[in-house]
Design a protein around this motif. Structure first.
Motif, PDB file in Angstrom:
ATOM      1  N   THR A  49       0.817  -1.219   0.000  1.00  0.00           N
ATOM      2  CA  THR A  49       0.000   0.000   0.000  1.00  0.00           C
ATOM      3  C   THR A  49       0.846   1.261   0.000  1.00  0.00           C
ATOM      4  O   THR A  49       0.602   2.191  -0.758  1.00  0.00           O
ATOM      5  N   VAL A  50       1.849   1.293   0.881  1.00  0.00           N
ATOM      6  CA  VAL A  50       2.759   2.441   0.957  1.00  0.00           C
ATOM      7  C   VAL A  50       4.197   1.909   1.060  1.00  0.00           C
ATOM      8  O   VAL A  50       4.408   0.779   1.500  1.00  0.00           O
ATOM      9  N   PRO A  51       5.185   2.710   0.670  1.00  0.00           N
ATOM     10  CA  PRO A  51       6.571   2.268   0.854  1.00  0.00           C
ATOM     11  C   PRO A  51       6.866   2.060   2.339  1.00  0.00           C
ATOM     12  O   PRO A  51       6.623   2.956   3.158  1.00  0.00           O
ATOM     13  N   THR A  52       7.320   0.878   2.709  1.00  0.00           N
ATOM     14  CA  THR A  52       7.553   0.552   4.120  1.00  0.00           C
ATOM     15  C   THR A  52       8.955  -0.018   4.318  1.00  0.00           C
ATOM     16  O   THR A  52       9.548  -0.573   3.383  1.00  0.00           O
ATOM     17  N   VAL A  53       9.443   0.104   5.541  1.00  0.00           N
ATOM     18  CA  VAL A  53      10.729  -0.504   5.881  1.00  0.00           C
ATOM     19  C   VAL A  53      10.678  -0.930   7.347  1.00  0.00           C
ATOM     20  O   VAL A  53      10.015  -0.281   8.162  1.00  0.00           O
ATOM     21  N   GLU A  54      11.329  -2.050   7.657  1.00  0.00           N
ATOM     22  CA  GLU A  54      11.378  -2.534   9.036  1.00  0.00           C
ATOM     23  C   GLU A  54      12.598  -1.927   9.728  1.00  0.00           C
ATOM     24  O   GLU A  54      13.726  -2.082   9.259  1.00  0.00           O
ATOM     25  N   ALA A  55      12.357  -1.204  10.834  1.00  0.00           N
ATOM     26  CA  ALA A  55      13.463  -0.607  11.595  1.00  0.00           C
ATOM     27  C   ALA A  55      12.965  -0.217  12.975  1.00  0.00           C
ATOM     28  O   ALA A  55      11.787   0.094  13.156  1.00  0.00           O
ATOM     29  N   ASP A  56      13.872  -0.235  13.944  1.00  0.00           N
ATOM     30  CA  ASP A  56      13.561   0.203  15.309  1.00  0.00           C
ATOM     31  C   ASP A  56      14.145   1.604  15.486  1.00  0.00           C
ATOM     32  O   ASP A  56      15.337   1.769  15.720  1.00  0.00           O
ATOM     33  N   VAL A  57      13.281   2.618  15.370  1.00  0.00           N
ATOM     34  CA  VAL A  57      13.748   4.005  15.335  1.00  0.00           C
ATOM     35  C   VAL A  57      14.060   4.549  16.737  1.00  0.00           C
ATOM     36  O   VAL A  57      14.484   5.686  16.881  1.00  0.00           O
ATOM     37  N   THR A  58      13.887   3.687  17.767  1.00  0.00           N
ATOM     38  CA  THR A  58      14.376   4.095  19.099  1.00  0.00           C
ATOM     39  C   THR A  58      15.908   4.015  19.124  1.00  0.00           C
ATOM     40  O   THR A  58      16.545   4.539  20.028  1.00  0.00           O
ATOM     41  N   ASP A  59      16.486   3.353  18.118  1.00  0.00           N
ATOM     42  CA  ASP A  59      17.942   3.202  18.009  1.00  0.00           C
ATOM     43  C   ASP A  59      18.488   4.285  17.067  1.00  0.00           C
ATOM     44  O   ASP A  59      18.142   4.304  15.885  1.00  0.00           O
ATOM     45  N   PRO A  60      19.340   5.187  17.569  1.00  0.00           N
ATOM     46  CA  PRO A  60      19.885   6.266  16.720  1.00  0.00           C
ATOM     47  C   PRO A  60      20.599   5.767  15.468  1.00  0.00           C
ATOM     48  O   PRO A  60      20.599   6.437  14.436  1.00  0.00           O
ATOM     49  N   ILE A  61      21.195   4.569  15.537  1.00  0.00           N
ATOM     50  CA  ILE A  61      21.893   4.012  14.363  1.00  0.00           C
ATOM     51  C   ILE A  61      20.884   3.702  13.251  1.00  0.00           C
ATOM     52  O   ILE A  61      21.131   3.956  12.073  1.00  0.00           O
ATOM     53  N   ALA A  62      19.727   3.165  13.646  1.00  0.00           N
ATOM     54  CA  ALA A  62      18.670   2.874  12.664  1.00  0.00           C
ATOM     55  C   ALA A  62      18.174   4.166  12.012  1.00  0.00           C
ATOM     56  O   ALA A  62      17.885   4.201  10.814  1.00  0.00           O
ATOM     57  N   VAL A  63      18.099   5.231  12.817  1.00  0.00           N
ATOM     58  CA  VAL A  63      17.660   6.540  12.298  1.00  0.00           C
ATOM     59  C   VAL A  63      18.629   7.024  11.220  1.00  0.00           C
ATOM     60  O   VAL A  63      18.230   7.505  10.156  1.00  0.00           O
ATOM     61  N   ASP A  72      11.684  16.020   5.050  1.00  0.00           N
ATOM     62  CA  ASP A  72      11.169  17.354   5.395  1.00  0.00           C
ATOM     63  C   ASP A  72      10.390  17.333   6.711  1.00  0.00           C
ATOM     64  O   ASP A  72      10.355  18.318   7.440  1.00  0.00           O
ATOM     65  N   ALA A  73       9.705  16.227   6.976  1.00  0.00           N
ATOM     66  CA  ALA A  73       8.834  16.141   8.159  1.00  0.00           C
ATOM     67  C   ALA A  73       8.752  14.689   8.614  1.00  0.00           C
ATOM     68  O   ALA A  73       9.075  13.762   7.860  1.00  0.00           O
ATOM     69  N   ALA A  74       8.334  14.505   9.866  1.00  0.00           N
ATOM     70  CA  ALA A  74       8.133  13.151  10.388  1.00  0.00           C
ATOM     71  C   ALA A  74       6.883  13.127  11.248  1.00  0.00           C
ATOM     72  O   ALA A  74       6.542  14.120  11.905  1.00  0.00           O
ATOM     73  N   VAL A  75       6.196  11.986  11.225  1.00  0.00           N
ATOM     74  CA  VAL A  75       5.028  11.767  12.084  1.00  0.00           C
ATOM     75  C   VAL A  75       5.339  10.566  12.978  1.00  0.00           C
ATOM     76  O   VAL A  75       5.603   9.466  12.482  1.00  0.00           O
ATOM     77  N   VAL A  76       5.355  10.796  14.292  1.00  0.00           N
ATOM     78  CA  VAL A  76       5.584   9.705  15.245  1.00  0.00           C
ATOM     79  C   VAL A  76       4.207   9.206  15.677  1.00  0.00           C
ATOM     80  O   VAL A  76       3.514   9.854  16.460  1.00  0.00           O
ATOM     81  N   VAL A  82       4.774   5.078  25.587  1.00  0.00           N
ATOM     82  CA  VAL A  82       5.177   6.484  25.736  1.00  0.00           C
ATOM     83  C   VAL A  82       6.699   6.597  25.639  1.00  0.00           C
ATOM     84  O   VAL A  82       7.232   7.503  24.989  1.00  0.00           O
ATOM     85  N   GLU A  83       7.393   5.646  26.247  1.00  0.00           N
ATOM     86  CA  GLU A  83       8.854   5.678  26.233  1.00  0.00           C
ATOM     87  C   GLU A  83       9.391   5.610  24.799  1.00  0.00           C
ATOM     88  O   GLU A  83      10.260   6.395  24.406  1.00  0.00           O
ATOM     89  N   ALA A  84       8.855   4.673  23.993  1.00  0.00           N
ATOM     90  CA  ALA A  84       9.302   4.541  22.601  1.00  0.00           C
ATOM     91  C   ALA A  84       8.976   5.802  21.809  1.00  0.00           C
ATOM     92  O   ALA A  84       9.792   6.290  21.021  1.00  0.00           O
ATOM     93  N   SER A  85       7.795   6.351  22.046  1.00  0.00           N
ATOM     94  CA  SER A  85       7.371   7.576  21.362  1.00  0.00           C
ATOM     95  C   SER A  85       8.341   8.721  21.637  1.00  0.00           C
ATOM     96  O   SER A  85       8.766   9.438  20.721  1.00  0.00           O
TER      97      SER A  85
END
Length: 219
Positions: A49-63, A72-76, A82-85
């Motif tokens: 449906t949309v371009p997707t990728v598997e990653a754990d964005v709580t990890d700065p390396i993954a970011v 340009d923008a991000a939606v969390v 709450v901690e992960a957010s």
């Protein structure tokens, strides 16, 4: 990935119902969207449906590996932790994305997100994913979906009608939209009549279908 104001690259983190709604809306508006989740099942489910990728964005390396700083923008859109957010929001801000929209599940959560620098706090109870998707594009100051195909939006006066009255610009005949009202900073709200002026820098409240509104904005 930076584009002009109405074609933006947006990273959506979290493929729950809210995140999917945001991502699909952005996709339908021809925005450059990438949806991310750490759950491989969710990523697989939405990959068509949309371009997707598997990653754990709580990890700065993954970011960093995602190239987050190019967006340009991000939606969390994480609602179950709450901690992960908070971690994800902080990581995206650190990566250099200043336009971060973060979903909050409580007043306390919202306060933490504000404190760390999220520009837009989205209330999970009242802000539908579709509405947020439209607002993230930067085209609309506000967006309200009503029954049927019509929406009410608030926009800045498009250049092609600026300085003209509603009648002079033939707003309804040319574009099909109705100008409900005009808000000029420092002045009282004016209801839209044929003689109402639409100055540059004013806020217009419009009623129309998505196609009619797009046509009006883009001339």
């Amino acid at each position: 990935m930076g584009n002009d104001g109405f074609n933006r690259s947006v990273l959506v983190v979290g493929l729950g119902r809210f995140g999917c709604s945001v991502a699909q809306t952005l996709q339908s508006l021809d925005q450059d969207v990438l949806a991310v989740d750490k759950d491989p099942l969710l990523v697989a489910r939405w990959a068509g449906t949309v371009p997707t990728v598997e990653a754990d964005v709580t990890d700065p390396i993954a970011v960093e590996q995602l190239g987050a700083s190019d967006f340009d923008a991000a939606v969390v859109a994480i609602g179950d932790s709450v901690e992960a957010s908070v971690l994800v929001t902080g990581n995206l801000l650190d990566a250099g994305i200043s336009d971060v929209w973060a979903k909050s599940v409580s007043n306390e959560h919202a306060r933490i997100l504000q404190r760390i620098g999220a520009r837009h706090i989205v209330n999970a109870e009242t802000d539908a994913g579709k509405r947020v998707g439209h607002l993230v594009t930067g085209q609309f100051l506000d967006y309200i979906e009503i029954e049927g195909e019509y929406t009410v939006v608030k926009i800045h006066t498009p250049p092609q009608v600026a300085g003209r009255t509603i009648a002079e610009a033939q707003v309804h005949d040319k574009y099909g939209v109705t100008v409900i009202g005009v808000n000029v900073p420092g002045h009282e709200f004016q209801h839209g009549t044929n003689d109402t002026l639409m100055p540059l820098g004013a806020e217009l409240v419009l009623l129309g279908t998505q196609n009619q509104i797009d046509k009006f904005i883009n001339g």
